[in-house]
Design a protein around this motif. Structure first.
Motif, PDB file in Angstrom:
ATOM      1  N   ASP A   1      -7.607 -18.677 -35.991  1.00 30.12           N
ATOM      2  CA  ASP A   1      -7.433 -17.386 -36.741  1.00 30.12           C
ATOM      3  C   ASP A   1      -6.455 -16.420 -36.136  1.00 30.12           C
ATOM      4  O   ASP A   1      -5.709 -16.803 -34.912  1.00 30.12           O
ATOM      5  CB  ASP A   1      -8.853 -16.692 -36.514  1.00 30.12           C
ATOM      6  N   LYS A   2      -6.084 -14.977 -36.416  1.00 29.44           N
ATOM      7  CA  LYS A   2      -5.341 -14.447 -35.959  1.00 29.44           C
ATOM      8  C   LYS A   2      -5.269 -13.787 -34.891  1.00 29.44           C
ATOM      9  O   LYS A   2      -4.405 -13.339 -33.843  1.00 29.44           O
ATOM     10  CB  LYS A   2      -4.993 -12.901 -36.974  1.00 29.44           C
ATOM     11  N   ASP A   3      -6.375 -13.896 -34.017  1.00 31.43           N
ATOM     12  CA  ASP A   3      -6.528 -13.569 -32.592  1.00 31.43           C
ATOM     13  C   ASP A   3      -6.579 -14.801 -31.802  1.00 31.43           C
ATOM     14  O   ASP A   3      -6.905 -14.641 -30.378  1.00 31.43           O
ATOM     15  CB  ASP A   3      -7.961 -12.827 -32.476  1.00 31.43           C
ATOM     16  N   GLY A   4      -6.415 -15.878 -32.322  1.00 28.76           N
ATOM     17  CA  GLY A   4      -6.297 -17.305 -31.458  1.00 28.76           C
ATOM     18  C   GLY A   4      -7.903 -18.046 -31.709  1.00 28.76           C
ATOM     19  O   GLY A   4      -7.778 -19.056 -31.130  1.00 28.76           O
ATOM     20  N   THR A   5      -8.945 -17.363 -32.150  1.00 27.18           N
ATOM     21  CA  THR A   5      -9.888 -18.010 -31.878  1.00 27.18           C
ATOM     22  C   THR A   5     -10.257 -19.050 -33.130  1.00 27.18           C
ATOM     23  O   THR A   5      -9.184 -18.909 -33.979  1.00 27.18           O
ATOM     24  CB  THR A   5     -11.063 -16.890 -32.129  1.00 27.18           C
ATOM     25  N   ILE A   6     -11.132 -19.769 -33.070  1.00 25.41           N
ATOM     26  CA  ILE A   6     -11.395 -20.792 -34.422  1.00 25.41           C
ATOM     27  C   ILE A   6     -11.914 -20.187 -35.733  1.00 25.41           C
ATOM     28  O   ILE A   6     -12.938 -19.370 -35.301  1.00 25.41           O
ATOM     29  CB  ILE A   6     -12.145 -22.101 -33.956  1.00 25.41           C
ATOM     30  N   GLN A   7     -11.507 -20.120 -36.730  1.00 24.01           N
ATOM     31  CA  GLN A   7     -11.802 -19.631 -37.893  1.00 24.01           C
ATOM     32  C   GLN A   7     -12.985 -20.372 -38.259  1.00 24.01           C
ATOM     33  O   GLN A   7     -13.239 -21.362 -38.602  1.00 24.01           O
ATOM     34  CB  GLN A   7     -10.671 -19.679 -38.924  1.00 24.01           C
ATOM     35  N   LYS A   8     -14.292 -19.730 -38.466  1.00 26.93           N
ATOM     36  CA  LYS A   8     -15.744 -20.096 -38.886  1.00 26.93           C
ATOM     37  C   LYS A   8     -15.799 -19.986 -40.118  1.00 26.93           C
ATOM     38  O   LYS A   8     -16.424 -20.883 -40.922  1.00 26.93           O
ATOM     39  CB  LYS A   8     -16.543 -19.544 -37.943  1.00 26.93           C
ATOM     40  N   TYR A   9     -15.333 -18.826 -40.912  1.00 30.46           N
ATOM     41  CA  TYR A   9     -15.640 -18.578 -42.399  1.00 30.46           C
ATOM     42  C   TYR A   9     -14.253 -18.230 -42.872  1.00 30.46           C
ATOM     43  O   TYR A   9     -13.488 -17.632 -42.386  1.00 30.46           O
ATOM     44  CB  TYR A   9     -16.711 -17.541 -42.452  1.00 30.46           C
ATOM     45  N   THR A  10     -14.271 -18.487 -44.210  1.00 24.54           N
ATOM     46  CA  THR A  10     -13.311 -18.028 -45.102  1.00 24.54           C
ATOM     47  C   THR A  10     -13.677 -16.634 -45.573  1.00 24.54           C
ATOM     48  O   THR A  10     -12.726 -15.881 -46.014  1.00 24.54           O
ATOM     49  CB  THR A  10     -13.097 -18.866 -46.052  1.00 24.54           C
ATOM     50  N   ASN A  11     -15.022 -16.305 -45.708  1.00 28.80           N
ATOM     51  CA  ASN A  11     -15.425 -15.108 -46.235  1.00 28.80           C
ATOM     52  C   ASN A  11     -16.990 -14.893 -45.860  1.00 28.80           C
ATOM     53  O   ASN A  11     -17.218 -15.948 -45.177  1.00 28.80           O
ATOM     54  CB  ASN A  11     -15.180 -14.620 -47.696  1.00 28.80           C
ATOM     55  N   ALA A  12     -17.397 -13.840 -46.557  1.00 28.87           N
ATOM     56  CA  ALA A  12     -18.958 -13.699 -45.923  1.00 28.87           C
ATOM     57  C   ALA A  12     -20.018 -14.883 -46.400  1.00 28.87           C
ATOM     58  O   ALA A  12     -20.647 -14.826 -45.585  1.00 28.87           O
ATOM     59  CB  ALA A  12     -19.281 -12.346 -46.358  1.00 28.87           C
ATOM     60  N   ILE A  13     -19.474 -15.579 -47.297  1.00 26.41           N
ATOM     61  CA  ILE A  13     -20.501 -16.605 -47.921  1.00 26.41           C
ATOM     62  C   ILE A  13     -19.848 -18.045 -47.834  1.00 26.41           C
ATOM     63  O   ILE A  13     -20.720 -19.155 -48.203  1.00 26.41           O
ATOM     64  CB  ILE A  13     -21.075 -16.294 -49.218  1.00 26.41           C
ATOM     65  N   GLU A  14     -18.758 -18.293 -47.297  1.00 28.02           N
ATOM     66  CA  GLU A  14     -18.037 -19.358 -47.422  1.00 28.02           C
ATOM     67  C   GLU A  14     -17.651 -19.952 -45.917  1.00 28.02           C
ATOM     68  O   GLU A  14     -16.962 -19.097 -44.979  1.00 28.02           O
ATOM     69  CB  GLU A  14     -16.670 -19.585 -48.342  1.00 28.02           C
ATOM     70  N   GLY A  15     -17.942 -21.111 -45.488  1.00 28.27           N
ATOM     71  CA  GLY A  15     -17.531 -21.700 -44.195  1.00 28.27           C
ATOM     72  C   GLY A  15     -15.991 -22.222 -44.520  1.00 28.27           C
ATOM     73  O   GLY A  15     -15.560 -22.666 -45.386  1.00 28.27           O
ATOM     74  N   GLU A  16     -15.144 -22.004 -43.248  1.00 26.16           N
ATOM     75  CA  GLU A  16     -13.852 -22.929 -43.309  1.00 26.16           C
ATOM     76  C   GLU A  16     -14.034 -24.251 -43.364  1.00 26.16           C
ATOM     77  O   GLU A  16     -14.719 -24.997 -42.761  1.00 26.16           O
ATOM     78  CB  GLU A  16     -13.231 -22.208 -42.062  1.00 26.16           C
ATOM     79  N   PRO A  17     -13.509 -24.742 -44.272  1.00 23.58           N
ATOM     80  CA  PRO A  17     -13.640 -26.259 -44.646  1.00 23.58           C
ATOM     81  C   PRO A  17     -13.648 -27.229 -43.702  1.00 23.58           C
ATOM     82  O   PRO A  17     -14.315 -28.102 -43.294  1.00 23.58           O
ATOM     83  CB  PRO A  17     -12.574 -26.643 -45.699  1.00 23.58           C
ATOM     84  N   GLY A  18     -12.742 -27.079 -42.767  1.00 19.99           N
ATOM     85  CA  GLY A  18     -12.351 -28.099 -41.683  1.00 19.99           C
ATOM     86  C   GLY A  18     -13.715 -28.113 -40.687  1.00 19.99           C
ATOM     87  O   GLY A  18     -14.068 -29.002 -40.109  1.00 19.99           O
ATOM     88  N   TYR A  19     -13.804 -26.683 -40.224  1.00 19.16           N
ATOM     89  CA  TYR A  19     -14.977 -26.357 -39.395  1.00 19.16           C
ATOM     90  C   TYR A  19     -16.289 -26.733 -40.053  1.00 19.16           C
ATOM     91  O   TYR A  19     -17.267 -27.568 -39.293  1.00 19.16           O
ATOM     92  CB  TYR A  19     -15.023 -24.946 -38.890  1.00 19.16           C
ATOM     93  N   PHE A  20     -16.577 -26.457 -41.159  1.00 16.82           N
ATOM     94  CA  PHE A  20     -17.580 -26.922 -42.039  1.00 16.82           C
ATOM     95  C   PHE A  20     -18.074 -28.073 -41.959  1.00 16.82           C
ATOM     96  O   PHE A  20     -19.024 -28.701 -41.716  1.00 16.82           O
ATOM     97  CB  PHE A  20     -17.668 -26.458 -43.435  1.00 16.82           C
TER      98      PHE A  20
END
Length: 402
Positions: free
Chosen positions: A92-111
Motif C-alpha cells: 500500500d501507499k504507506d508501505g503496509t500490506i494492503q488487506k482490502y481493495t474497498n470496504a467490502i472486498e479483500g485484496e485478492p492475493g492477501y485473501f
C-alpha cells in the motif's frame, strides 16, 4: 539502437503486470472483512517451525506461483524447483500490506493466502523441503510515488507488517517486486535504493530471512529505471533478472519473448546482454535468471517472422495453451530460431484471412537457459509462472544443480 531499445522494452513485464491488475479487479463474493485481521491466528498445519536450510552452493530454481493460477497449477513441483514463491501481497501507499481493495472486498492475493487457498501448495513444499518465498508487489505509479516520499518509514511499515506473515507461514525469503515503467529521476532512484536497504535491515533485525529484489532486464542498461542494480547490489541477497517481455503487447514487430542472443541482428536486446551487464556489477551468485512459461500471439500484416503487428492485437498465451492449440491447427507453420532459442508459429485465420504469429519458449529454450546460467555460475533460475507450463517445458529443470 538506444531509441529502438527503449521503444521495444518500455513495456517490459507489462504483460504480466497487466494481467495482475485485471485480476485484482475481480469481485470476491461473500467476503466478510471482519474475518481478516493484521495479525491472524496461525492455522494448524501451516506454520513452519523449521524452515528448509539451503545446501552449501545450492543453486536456486524459483517457481513463481501467482494467486490467480492456484486453480491451474500442480500441487507438487518439487521435482523441478528449490523455492516456491507465492505471488503476491500488494504494498500500500504507506508501505503496509494492503488487506482490502474497498470496504467490502479483500485484496485478492492477501485473501487467497489468509483463507487457505494456497495452503496445499505451501504444505506440500514444506513436506518436500522446498523453501518458501513471499512476493510483495506494486506496479501502481501513484502508490510507488507515495511509498518513496518517505522510504525509511515505508520500509519500516512493510517490515512490521510482513514479518509476522512470513513467520506464520514459514516464508524464509521476501521477494520485493516494485515495477515502474516511468523514467525515474536520480532522487527517485536514490529513494528506492534507500527503501531496499531499510527493508533489508529490518528483515535482518528480525532474523526473518533473505531479501530478493526483482529487476527488469532494461534496468541494467538504462540509468533512468527505478531500480539501480549497482546501488542495491550489496544490500540484497539475490536479484531476479526478469529476462522476458523483450517483445510484448507494446511492440511494433513480432519477435522472441525472451531471446537468448541475437542483439543487434534479429533482436534489439537479449538475455545475454542483460546477464553480462548484471554480473559486472554484482557477484554472479546473486543473479537469478528469470524465464517465461508463456508467449504472445499477435495479428500481423503478413506471414514472415518479425512482421509488423496490428495494434491492439496482442494476446498473452501460456505454453500450455500453445500446446493445446497446435494439436488442432491444420495450417500452422512452425520454426525455431537458433539465436533467439525460441519457437514461433505462423498461420492464417481461414475465416478472416488475417495472419497470426505466436512466439513462445519451449523445453529447448529452458534447457539452453539452464546451461547458460550454469556456465556463467549464476545463483540459479526462476520461472514465471507455475500454472502456465506445458507438458515438457519444465523438464530441463529436473535435477538442476552444479
Amino acid at each position: 539502437m538506444v531509441q529502438k531499445l527503449v521503444i521495444i522494452l518500455a513495456g517490459l513485464v507489462a504483460g504480466a503486470v497487466g494481467v495482475y491488475f485485471l485480476l485484482t479487479q475481480t469481485t470476491l463474493l461473500n467476503f466478510n472483512p471482519n474475518s481478516l485481521t493484521a495479525t491472524p491466528t496461525p492455522k494448524v498445519g501451516v506454520k513452519a517451525t523449521n524452515k528448509p536450510t539451503p545446501k552449501p552452493n545450492q543453486k536456486q530454481v524459483i517457481g513463481f506461483l501467482p494467486f490467480w493460477l492456484l486453480d491451474k497449477a500442480e500441487i507438487d513441483y518439487s521435482r523441478y524447483i528449490t523455492t516456491l514463491n507465492y505471488f503476491s501481497l500488494t504494498i500500500d501507499k504507506d508501505g503496509t500490506i494492503q488487506k482490502y481493495t474497498n470496504a467490502i472486498e479483500g485484496e485478492p492475493g492477501y485473501f487467497a493466502l489468509k483463507t487457505g487457498k494456497a495452503d496445499p501448495f505451501l504444505n506440500k513444499a514444506k513436506e518436500k523441503n522446498i523453501s518458501l518465498s513471499l512476493a510483495v508487489f506494486s506496479g501502481d505509479e501513484a502508490v510507488i510515488e507515495e511509498i518513496l516520499k518517505d522510504p525509511v518509514k515505508s520500509a519500516d511499515n512493510l517490515v512490521n507488517d510482513v514479518v509476522p506473515i512470513m513467520e506464520e507461514y514459514g516464508f524464509s525469503d521476501l521477494n520485493l517486486d516494485v515495477e515502474s515503467v516511468k523514467d525515474a529521476t536520480p532522487q527517485t532512484r536514490a529513494n528506492y535504493t534507500q527503501f531496499v536497504k531499510e527493508v533489508k535491515k529490518g528483515l535482518a533485525s528480525h532474523n526473518a530471512g533473505t531479501l530478493t529484489v526483482d529487476a527488469s532486464a532494461i534496468a541494467f542498461v538504462k540509468d533512468t529505471n527505478l531500480v539501480d542494480p549497482k546501488a542495491i547490489a550489496e544490500s540484497i541477497d539475490y536479484m531476479v533478472l526478469m529476462a522476458y517481455d523483450f517483445h510484448n503487447p507494446g511492440s511494433y514487430v513480432t519477435g522472441a519473448v525472451a531471446p537468448l542472443s541475437g542483439a543487434g541482428t534479429v533482436s534489439e536486446f537479449d538475455t545475454e546482454t542483460a546477464v553480462q551487464s548484471a554480473i559486472k556489477i554484482m557477484p554472479s551468485s546473486k543473479v537469478i535468471l528469470g524465464m517465461p512459461l508463456y508467449g504472445y500471439s499477435w495479428e500481423t500484416i503478413n506471414n514472415t517472422p518479425r512482421s509488423a503487428i496490428v495494434p491492439g492485437s496482442a494476446i498473452i498465451i501460456s505454453t500450455q495453451k500453445v500446446e493445446e492449440f497446435l494439436k488442432t491447427c491444420t495450417n500452422c507453420e512452425s520454426g525455431f530460431d537458433n539465436l533467439d532459442q525460441e519457437e514461433y508459429v505462423i498461420y492464417r485465420d481461414t475465416d478472416t484471412g488475417t495472419y497470426h504469429q505466436i512466439f513462445y519458449p519451449t523445453s529447448a529454450s529452458t534447457g539452453v537457459k539452464v546451461s547458460y546460467a550454469a556456465s556463467n555460475r549464476l545463483g540459479g533460475v526462476a520461472v514465471w509462472a507455475l500454472g502456465y507450463e506445458d507438458s515438457s517445458i519444465l523438464g530441463p529443470l529436473a535435477g538442476y544443480h552444479y
